[in-house]
Design a protein around this motif. Structure first.
Motif, PDB file in Angstrom:
ATOM      1  N   PHE A   1      28.715  25.727  25.350  1.00  0.00           N
ATOM      2  CA  PHE A   1      28.458  24.465  26.236  1.00  0.00           C
ATOM      3  C   PHE A   1      27.403  23.468  25.505  1.00  0.00           C
ATOM      4  CE2 PHE A   1      27.282  21.893  29.575  1.00  0.00           C
ATOM      5  CZ  PHE A   1      28.321  21.292  29.715  1.00  0.00           C
ATOM      6  N   THR A   2      26.257  24.410  25.064  1.00  0.00           N
ATOM      7  CA  THR A   2      25.064  23.532  24.400  1.00  0.00           C
ATOM      8  C   THR A   2      25.386  23.143  22.980  1.00  0.00           C
ATOM      9  OG1 THR A   2      24.238  25.588  23.562  1.00  0.00           O
ATOM     10  CG2 THR A   2      23.397  25.133  25.403  1.00  0.00           C
ATOM     11  N   THR A   3      26.432  23.888  22.402  1.00  0.00           N
ATOM     12  CA  THR A   3      26.870  23.228  20.941  1.00  0.00           C
ATOM     13  C   THR A   3      27.638  22.017  21.266  1.00  0.00           C
ATOM     14  OG1 THR A   3      26.829  25.495  20.172  1.00  0.00           O
ATOM     15  CG2 THR A   3      27.839  23.706  18.888  1.00  0.00           C
TER      16      THR A   3
ATOM     17  N   PHE B   1      20.650  21.311  28.282  1.00  0.00           N
ATOM     18  CA  PHE B   1      21.787  21.778  27.283  1.00  0.00           C
ATOM     19  C   PHE B   1      21.504  21.464  25.903  1.00  0.00           C
ATOM     20  CE2 PHE B   1      24.272  22.339  31.127  1.00  0.00           C
ATOM     21  CZ  PHE B   1      24.256  23.823  31.118  1.00  0.00           C
TER      22      PHE B   1
ATOM     23  N   LEU C   1      28.343   9.758  22.455  1.00  0.00           N
ATOM     24  CA  LEU C   1      27.366   8.894  22.962  1.00  0.00           C
ATOM     25  C   LEU C   1      26.751   8.080  21.981  1.00  0.00           C
ATOM     26  CD1 LEU C   1      25.796  10.767  25.851  1.00  0.00           C
ATOM     27  CD2 LEU C   1      27.748   9.017  26.233  1.00  0.00           C
ATOM     28  N   ASP C   2      26.216   8.682  21.048  1.00  0.00           N
ATOM     29  CA  ASP C   2      25.576   7.821  20.064  1.00  0.00           C
ATOM     30  C   ASP C   2      26.384   7.175  19.186  1.00  0.00           C
ATOM     31  OD1 ASP C   2      22.933   7.032  19.191  1.00  0.00           O
ATOM     32  OD2 ASP C   2      23.340   8.337  17.386  1.00  0.00           O
TER      33      ASP C   2
ATOM     34  N   THR D   1      20.447   7.740  23.760  1.00  0.00           N
ATOM     35  CA  THR D   1      20.612   8.291  22.356  1.00  0.00           C
ATOM     36  C   THR D   1      19.663   7.692  21.387  1.00  0.00           C
ATOM     37  OG1 THR D   1      22.265   6.647  21.881  1.00  0.00           O
ATOM     38  CG2 THR D   1      23.049   8.861  22.475  1.00  0.00           C
TER      39      THR D   1
ATOM     40  N   LEU E   1      26.065  34.314  28.186  1.00  0.00           N
ATOM     41  CA  LEU E   1      25.610  33.761  27.233  1.00  0.00           C
ATOM     42  C   LEU E   1      26.311  32.931  26.299  1.00  0.00           C
ATOM     43  CD1 LEU E   1      22.831  36.423  26.687  1.00  0.00           C
ATOM     44  CD2 LEU E   1      22.523  34.175  27.769  1.00  0.00           C
TER      45      LEU E   1
ATOM     46  N   LEU F   1      27.581  29.604  27.754  1.00  0.00           N
ATOM     47  CA  LEU F   1      26.444  28.767  27.449  1.00  0.00           C
ATOM     48  C   LEU F   1      26.139  28.327  25.982  1.00  0.00           C
ATOM     49  CD1 LEU F   1      24.130  27.659  29.506  1.00  0.00           C
ATOM     50  CD2 LEU F   1      22.751  29.433  28.434  1.00  0.00           C
TER      51      LEU F   1
ATOM     52  N   VAL G   1      27.227   3.836  20.779  1.00  0.00           N
ATOM     53  CA  VAL G   1      26.335   3.010  20.669  1.00  0.00           C
ATOM     54  C   VAL G   1      26.672   2.410  19.080  1.00  0.00           C
ATOM     55  CG1 VAL G   1      24.004   2.441  20.340  1.00  0.00           C
ATOM     56  CG2 VAL G   1      24.854   4.057  22.024  1.00  0.00           C
ATOM     57  N   ASP G   2      26.552   3.112  18.122  1.00  0.00           N
ATOM     58  CA  ASP G   2      26.982   2.605  16.752  1.00  0.00           C
ATOM     59  C   ASP G   2      28.108   1.540  16.662  1.00  0.00           C
ATOM     60  OD1 ASP G   2      24.575   3.611  15.865  1.00  0.00           O
ATOM     61  OD2 ASP G   2      25.407   5.439  15.033  1.00  0.00           O
TER      62      ASP G   2
ATOM     63  N   PHE H   1      28.566  16.498  21.225  1.00  0.00           N
ATOM     64  CA  PHE H   1      29.015  15.283  22.091  1.00  0.00           C
ATOM     65  C   PHE H   1      28.044  14.189  21.999  1.00  0.00           C
ATOM     66  CE2 PHE H   1      29.073  13.236  26.174  1.00  0.00           C
ATOM     67  CZ  PHE H   1      30.132  12.678  26.464  1.00  0.00           C
ATOM     68  N   ASP H   2      26.791  14.628  22.334  1.00  0.00           N
ATOM     69  CA  ASP H   2      25.829  13.786  22.058  1.00  0.00           C
ATOM     70  C   ASP H   2      25.466  12.854  20.949  1.00  0.00           C
ATOM     71  OD1 ASP H   2      23.365  12.848  23.852  1.00  0.00           O
ATOM     72  OD2 ASP H   2      22.053  13.388  22.061  1.00  0.00           O
ATOM     73  N   LEU H   3      25.646  13.459  19.937  1.00  0.00           N
ATOM     74  CA  LEU H   3      25.364  12.741  18.278  1.00  0.00           C
ATOM     75  C   LEU H   3      26.724  12.077  18.108  1.00  0.00           C
ATOM     76  CD1 LEU H   3      23.171  13.189  16.578  1.00  0.00           C
ATOM     77  CD2 LEU H   3      24.638  14.885  15.162  1.00  0.00           C
TER      78      LEU H   3
ATOM     79  N   ALA I   1      27.487  20.192  23.745  1.00  0.00           N
ATOM     80  CA  ALA I   1      26.612  18.806  24.118  1.00  0.00           C
ATOM     81  C   ALA I   1      26.014  18.253  23.189  1.00  0.00           C
ATOM     82  CB  ALA I   1      25.494  19.620  25.231  1.00  0.00           C
ATOM     83  N   ARG I   2      25.526  19.206  22.107  1.00  0.00           N
ATOM     84  CA  ARG I   2      24.785  18.595  20.883  1.00  0.00           C
ATOM     85  C   ARG I   2      25.626  17.767  20.292  1.00  0.00           C
ATOM     86  NH1 ARG I   2      23.310  22.521  16.444  1.00  0.00           N
ATOM     87  NH2 ARG I   2      25.404  22.218  16.027  1.00  0.00           N
TER      88      ARG I   2
ATOM     89  N   ALA J   1      20.338  23.337  22.204  1.00  0.00           N
ATOM     90  CA  ALA J   1      21.335  23.686  20.925  1.00  0.00           C
ATOM     91  C   ALA J   1      20.622  23.144  19.678  1.00  0.00           C
ATOM     92  CB  ALA J   1      22.554  22.796  21.124  1.00  0.00           C
TER      93      ALA J   1
ATOM     94  N   TYR K   1      21.679  17.723  31.530  1.00  0.00           N
ATOM     95  CA  TYR K   1      22.452  17.577  29.980  1.00  0.00           C
ATOM     96  C   TYR K   1      21.320  17.700  28.859  1.00  0.00           C
ATOM     97  CZ  TYR K   1      24.763  14.722  26.432  1.00  0.00           C
ATOM     98  OH  TYR K   1      25.420  14.279  25.142  1.00  0.00           O
TER      99      TYR K   1
END
Lengths: 698, 596
Positions: A638-640, B362, A650-651, B300, A632, A635, A654-655, A645-647, A642-643, B366, B359
């Motif tokens: 990792f989810t944190t 995940f 990746l985003d 995104t 847990l 995990l 784009v910006d 990383f995504d924000l 991912a969040r 979060a 992904y």
């Protein structure tokens, strides 16, 4: 009797109708009478299940008499595996099954020895528990919801056992998971119940994914079929043609086993079952002791034709079963919550069944495979009765004690709850394997299976002997922890928690019968007859059903006629094994008596002396904490990640692209300065360059 | 009947104009007009799709050999008129034109119905939520419906593109005007991102249409092939080229007497260049569709757009607009660039689909904002659509198409529920909620039901989609990708999906009651009649599709079979190329199909 196929569908249909009916009309109109549709439907399903059982039984007797007496002239030889399959309805169909690489799944039910036995057991115990629940759940806010969900469960469980293909089995499989989720979380406002419900669903779903992939592997590798007979036949054909890919089959079996391990709460996916005790006690008895958790055993038994060709998978099954069996028994030694003792005992007994399933190796003789699987099924059968009995008795204690279930807070309830005392004692003796009672016969068969595998198997023989010894030792532990719980609850000085009286006063109509002498020397807090009568019926079955069906060979001779099971041979009773297990069982009871009745200060001293082990057992070997730490937490990390990383990454890229374009525009902006002279200059310069280029080229 | 179908396109347009003209003062009139129009559309779509499905259900002969491309007569209720003539014959008939070519076939019938259904929900859920500039809101909403229905219905590639881009404008305004605090940033990002992607798609579409006649005339200089934009004809042409170009080479190889090395070289080069064209066309089309789906890592814009959009916008965005991407892959990419779909699509997009499934899950785990959670769950679920699609077999592609509908129903319903919760408490932070099950019974029941549909409980719709998608990928034949590996990994998403959904349910609806702080509103009530009317149809369909999916499968099966046939032909070509002497069974299979 008419064809079994004409009424088989009623077994799941009746509870489904009840579930829909109660859900639609329960909360508004039925209210306090919401139990009636559930009880009637389950009882009706039980009757139909008996008819189906009887019809298959006729087929078996017909075969046996023909087999012994020789078939009559001009009559086709009767089927040694009588079964009837009915496709009622096309569920989903894409392409053509078989050579077309398609999927074709029907709502198809199957009546054979195994499925009708299971259906009969489920509906019979379900009926008794529904009656009991009418007393236990009385006055609860969600009374109608409870019976709707129980009916839904019975529908799903009967679908699971009667299904004729893996997809329908999976429907039942997930459906009982849903009912279990809803019923564990029945008191959803309780945080512990809410957490336990989610945990149960998720942990079993991990196993379910294995089952799902296992089914797909069978579908994709063995001829694109999903129904049992076609898959089993194509595996058998491949084996006979020596083209069987054993690695593939073992993988498929191990994947199926994952599902069984999750649903039957075997190590390492056992963690959800003890927490599931947050649900109402009838639910614990029905779902988490007698029926749903045995679905894994049923699945492996159903897939016997596959497992017997994959001895490597079988040894894994047996080993996981043995680990669970020992581990759960060790944990049960020190638990203070009566229901949790029983929950761990369920784990341990399911472990026994898996040991038996895994012991049925074909190298020890094809007939022995059937013997071992039947031993597992027999233990499943007897266990369902005595464990339901124990849970319902514990529920009766809990009901009387105002929902207190901690054994440190009450004792000496023999006189307070006389009926419950007797029924619990019946269950305890049976679970402990007291000679000639049900548990004795079935456990003995399992030990016998492991012992035989240890002597006859080509591979892992020594290991099976280790498993046999573990089983024998666990028999002693079982007897000890069962009677520890019994003595702690029913013997010693009379202590009753104050909640018991508050509870009864609080719900005037609820426990009114016991208020007459509520504060006397030995107050009578016994549960109402609607609860105790089912207990007594269960007691009779728990005590006697083993002796009636075991040594007489009735159970074995019936279930062995399941399609796909190799033909059995009569095994003589193993007297020395019986003697040994009797001694061990009686020893366990004796030690419990000595420690908790004669020398009550001894357990404390022992706990101090073996503090390390005691703590380990009390804390369930810290398996939950290990999961927390190794699954847990990572995990969550990792989810944190991912969040973030995504924000940001990746985003952010784009910006960044957007800003880059803007910046380029900013660079080019001075060019567009609006001065006509500048544009003219630029034009002239451009023309010049162009002309020069043109001239040079010429 | 084709008139009825045209009405389905005209009705939203008329409603949009009418509601814009009604003026901002008459909010009630606009709402009732919108509801009436949406219901009428739904009725029309239902009549047409029921007729279509009934006809398909009657076709009992399933063993009839499936044709290699789509016959025109499969497109029902069609209208075909020339918009822009490009070439006229001597006697004055136009034989090449950009056309207004719309109709219903197996691939779009359910998506058109879904669009009409979700429109009703969108109008109803905006009833009290939208109070400013009501007429404009509804006008844009119906322009959006026109665009979405148009994309699905188009059988002309330019028309398809025009409708595809048309959907951007209304959604841009819906988000930018009626959205949350960051609405303008979100709207801009959504618009620019998806527009950039789809411009590249346009490039691909046009270049394919222009290149095809060139290659044809190279091959057979005696003919002057015509420019066409009709999708069925394009597919037929691609299929013919795929069939003939390798045969041209074989013919020379097997006929040595008048052997001409330069001719062989030329033909080989032609085949190579055709493969390159296919690859670039595929990649170009992929750009726009992958952003729309959205595939990780070009997703995104989605969470942001969802969080900022008004509920109706989110419902349509998740329920329908994302499907424009997957539908584009199914309708255009696979049949127009089959070899590239197999070679690039299966490994690249199949792989990205699995990455997206995991992904997205995940990321969903979060989140603390419930709407963002649902948005990321869309990323994960759309991964299943893509995975099944690029399994390139009948089972997988049927599952993919079903999963599109499933996602529209269940995620549409989830956004509706989240919107209803938000309308009551004005917060989307899950930590602000607790134990709402004891306050909002009906909402809790619906939430658990839709959650179960979303996590793929058997008996509900999501299960069948997941089962078929993963089965399809499991059964992937070909060396381009390890199907079992992708399928196995994607199955992990089944656990993760249950994980985040049940965590959300537990946080908001289970546990002790904890209501978010709110300023002096009246008593918070459970779902009212209007809200039930939005949710019940979706829930009923979730169940109906789960237990009686036969009409669905029957209606889509002929088209999917053609697609699977096209993909199988590509598989045979790939296998033949890999081994100079084709394995016997493949050659036999190839000759067997030729004979027929």
């Amino acid at each position: 009797m008419s064809d079994v196929r004409s009424f088989l569908w009623l077994i799941p249909a009746l509870p489904l109708t009840a579930a829909v009916f109660i859900a639609s009309f329960g909360p508004r109109w039925l209210r306090r009478h919401s139990h009636w549709p559930c009880i009637l439907a389950t009882a009706g399903a039980c009757v139909v299940a008996f008819m189906a059982f009887h019809s298959v039984h006729d087929g078996v007797s017909h075969f046996v008499s023909a087999h012994h007496g020789g078939a009559a002239e001009g009559e086709a030889a009767p089927d040694p595996h009588p079964h009837k399959t009915a496709v009622y309805y096309e569920w989903f169909k894409v392409g053509e099954a078989g050579t077309g690489h398609g999927v074709d799944v029907g709502i198809a039910l199957n009546a054979d020895a195994l499925s009708t036995t299971m259906a009969l057991m489920v509906t019979f115990i379900g009926t008794l528990i529904a009656v009991y629940s009418a007393g236990y759940m009385r006055g609860d806010e969600g009374y109608a919801r409870f019976f709707a969900e129980v009916s839904l469960f019975v529908f799903m469980m009967t679908t699971l056992v009667l299904a004729d293909n893996f997809a329908l089995l999976y429907l039942g499989w997930e459906g009982v998971g849903l009912s279990s989720y809803l019923l564990i979380g029945f008191w959803f406002a309780k945080p512990a119940a809410a957490a336990a419900a989610r945990k149960a669903f998720l942990v079993t779903r991990i196993g379910d994914v294995g089952l799902f992939l296992g089914i797909l592997l069978l579908w994709s590798s063995f001829g694109h079929h999903l129904d049992y007979q076609n898959i089993f036949q194509s595996v058998k054909a491949a084996e006979e043609a020596k083209t069987l890919d054993y690695g593939l089959l073992t993988t498929a079996c191990l994947l199926l086993m994952c599902g069984a391990v999750g649903k039957s709460a075997q190590f390492p996916l056992h963690v959800w079952l003890p927490d599931a005790m947050e649900g109402p006690t009838p639910v614990s008895a029905l779902i988490h002791a007698a029926t749903m958790v045995t679905a894994g055993v049923y699945l492996v038994a159903r897939c016997t034709p596959l497992f017997m060709l994959a001895p490597n998978a079988q040894v894994v099954v047996a080993t996981l079963g043995a680990i669970t069996m020992v581990l759960a028994a060790l944990i049960a030694l020190t638990q203070n919550d009566l229901k949790r003792v029983l929950a761990y005992s369920t784990l341990s007994q399911l472990g026994y069944m898996f040991v038996a399933l895994g012991s049925g190796v074909a190298s020890a003789g094809k007939a022995f495979v059937t013997f071992a699987v039947v031993a597992a099924m027999f233990h499943l059968f007897t266990h369902a009765f005595f464990k339901a009995l124990l849970f319902l008795s514990a529920g009766s204690v809990m009901h009387a004690m105002g929902h207190v279930i901690d054994m440190r807070r009450f004792s000496g309830l023999r006189k307070v709850l006389p009926h419950t005392h007797w029924t619990f004692l019946c269950g305890a003796f049976t679970l402990a394997g007291f000679p000639l009672l049900s548990g004795f016969w079935s456990k003995d068969a399992i030990l016998d299976a492991a012992w035989t595998a240890g002597h006859r198997a080509d591979h892992y023989a020594a290991w099976y002997l280790v498993l046999w010894f573990a089983g024998l030792a666990t028999a002693g532990l079982t007897a000890f922890y069962t009677f520890r719980a019994y003595f702690l609850t029913f013997w010693g000085e009379v202590r009753i928690p104050h909640e018991a009286f508050e509870h009864h006063h609080g719900h005037g109509e609820h426990g009114g019968h016991s208020d007459r002498d509520g504060h006397g020397e030995t107050p009578r807090l016994e549960s109402p007859p609607v609860m105790t009568v089912p207990l007594m019926i269960l007691s009779v079955f728990a005590l006697g059903i083993g002796a009636a069906l075991g040594p007489t060979g009735l159970f074995e001779h019936f279930v062995a006629h399941t399609p796909g099971f190799p033909p059995p041979e009569t095994e003589s009773l193993n007297w020395s094994m019986m003697l040994l297990s009797t001694l061990v069982g009686l020893g366990g009871i004796g030690v419990a008596y000595w420690m908790y009745v004669r020398q009550p200060e001894l357990p404390g001293r022992l706990a101090d002396a073996a503090k390390g082990f005691y703590q380990l057992s009390l804390n369930k070997f810290h398996i939950d904490e290990l999961y927390e730490l190794f699954v847990l937490k990572p995990l969550a990390g990792f989810t944190t990640f991912a969040r973030i990383f995504d924000l940001n990454v990746l985003d952010g890229l784009v910006d960044l692209t957007g800003y880059m374009l803007r910046w380029l525009g900013f660079l080019a902006r001075p060019v567009q300065n609006g001065l006509v002279q500048f544009y003219a200059l630029a034009m002239v310069l451009g023309m010049t360059v162009f002309l020069i280029a043109l001239l040079l080229k010429l | 009947m084709s008139g009825l179908f045209l009405l389905l396109l005209a009705l939203p347009l008329g409603t949009a104009v009418a509601s814009a003209l009604l003026g901002s003062g008459r909010a009630a009139a606009v709402r009732w007009l919108s509801l009436g129009s949406a219901l009428a559309s739904l009725l029309l779509a239902t009549i047409l799709s029921v007729q279509f499905a009934a006809a398909r259900l009657d076709q009992t002969s399933t063993d009839a050999k499936s044709p290699s491309t789509f016959p025109d007569e499969w497109i029902r209720f069609s209208t075909r008129t020339n918009l822009l003539p490009l070439h006229t014959t001597a006697n004055g008939t136009v034989d090449s034109a950009i056309q207004f070519y719309v109709g219903i076939d197996g691939l779009n019938v359910w998506l058109i119905l879904l669009t009409a259904l979700l429109m009703v929900s969108s109008v109803l859920v905006s009833w009290t939520a939208i109070t400013e500039r009501v007429n404009e809101f509804h006008a844009w909403l119906f322009v959006l419906q026109l665009g979405m229905t148009g994309v699905f219905a188009s059988f002309d590639i330019i028309l398809f593109y025009a409708f595809f881009e048309l959907t951007l404008v209304p959604l841009f305004f819906l988000i930018g005007i009626w959205g949350g605090p960051q609405r303008q940033y979100a709207a801009r990002k959504f618009f620019i991102y998806t527009l950039t992607g789809s411009l590249v798609t346009l490039l691909g579409i046009v270049s394919l249409a222009l290149t095809l006649p060139q290659i044809e005339s190279q091959r057979d200089p005696t003919r002057t092939p015509l420019l066409t934009f009709a999708i069925p004809e394009l597919i037929a042409k691609v299929d013919a080229l795929n069939d003939k170009l390798p045969k041209d080479i074989q013919e020379l190889e097997q006929a040595p007497p008048d052997f001409e090395p330069h001719l062989l070289k030329e033909r080989r080069e032609r085949l190579d260049s055709w493969h390159r064209v296919q690859m670039w066309v595929f990649l170009a089309m992929m750009c726009g569709f992958a952003v729309k789906v959205p595939m990780v890592p070009v997703h995104t814009w989605l969470p942001l757009a969802h969080v900022e959009a008004p509920t109706a916008g989110s419902v349509l965005l998740a329920g329908v607009l994302l499907k424009l991407g997957t539908y584009g892959f199914l309708r255009l990419c696979v049949p127009l660039a089959p070899d590239a779909s197999l070679r690039i699509g299966a490994p690249l997009l199949g792989g990205l689909a699995v990455v997206g499934i995991l992904y997205g899950a995940f990321c969903a785990l979060a989140q603390d904002d419930v709407k963002k959670l649902v948005a990321y769950s869309s990323v994960s679920h759309l991964g299943y659509c893509m995975l099944g699609l690029f399994a390139l077999n009948e089972v997988g592609m049927t599952g993919s198409l079903m999963q599109m509908i499933n996602h529209g129903l269940s995620t549409g319903a989830l956004f509706l529920l989240v919107g209803m919760l938000y309308e009551r408490y004005h917060t989307r932070k899950m930590a602000d909620y607790g134990g709402m099950g004891s306050r909002l019974h009906l909402m809790a029941v619906f939430m658990v039901f839709i959650t179960m549909s979303s996590v793929g409980l058997p008996g509900l719709n999501g299960f069948l989609g997941e089962w078929l998608v993963i089965s399809g990928m499991y059964d992937f034949t070909g060396t381009q990708v390890r199907g079992t590996l992708l399928a196995g990994l994607s199955a992990v998403g089944v656990v993760l999906g249950a994980w985040y959904m049940l965590t959300m349910v537990r946080q908001i609806f289970f546990g002790p009651l904890k209501e978010p702080h709110r300023e002096g509103h009246g008593v918070i009530g459970d779902l009212n009649g209007r809200e039930l009317a939005t949710l019940v149809p979706l829930a009923v369909l979730c169940l109906a599709l789960g237990v009686y999916p036969k009409p669905f499968f029957k209606a889509v099966s002929p088209e999917i079979r053609v697609l699977a046939g096209i993909a199988d032909a590509a598989r045979r070509r790939a296998a033949a190329e890999q081994s100079p002497v084709p394995p016997r069974d493949i050659r036999q299979a190839a000759t067997a199909t030729e004979k027929k």
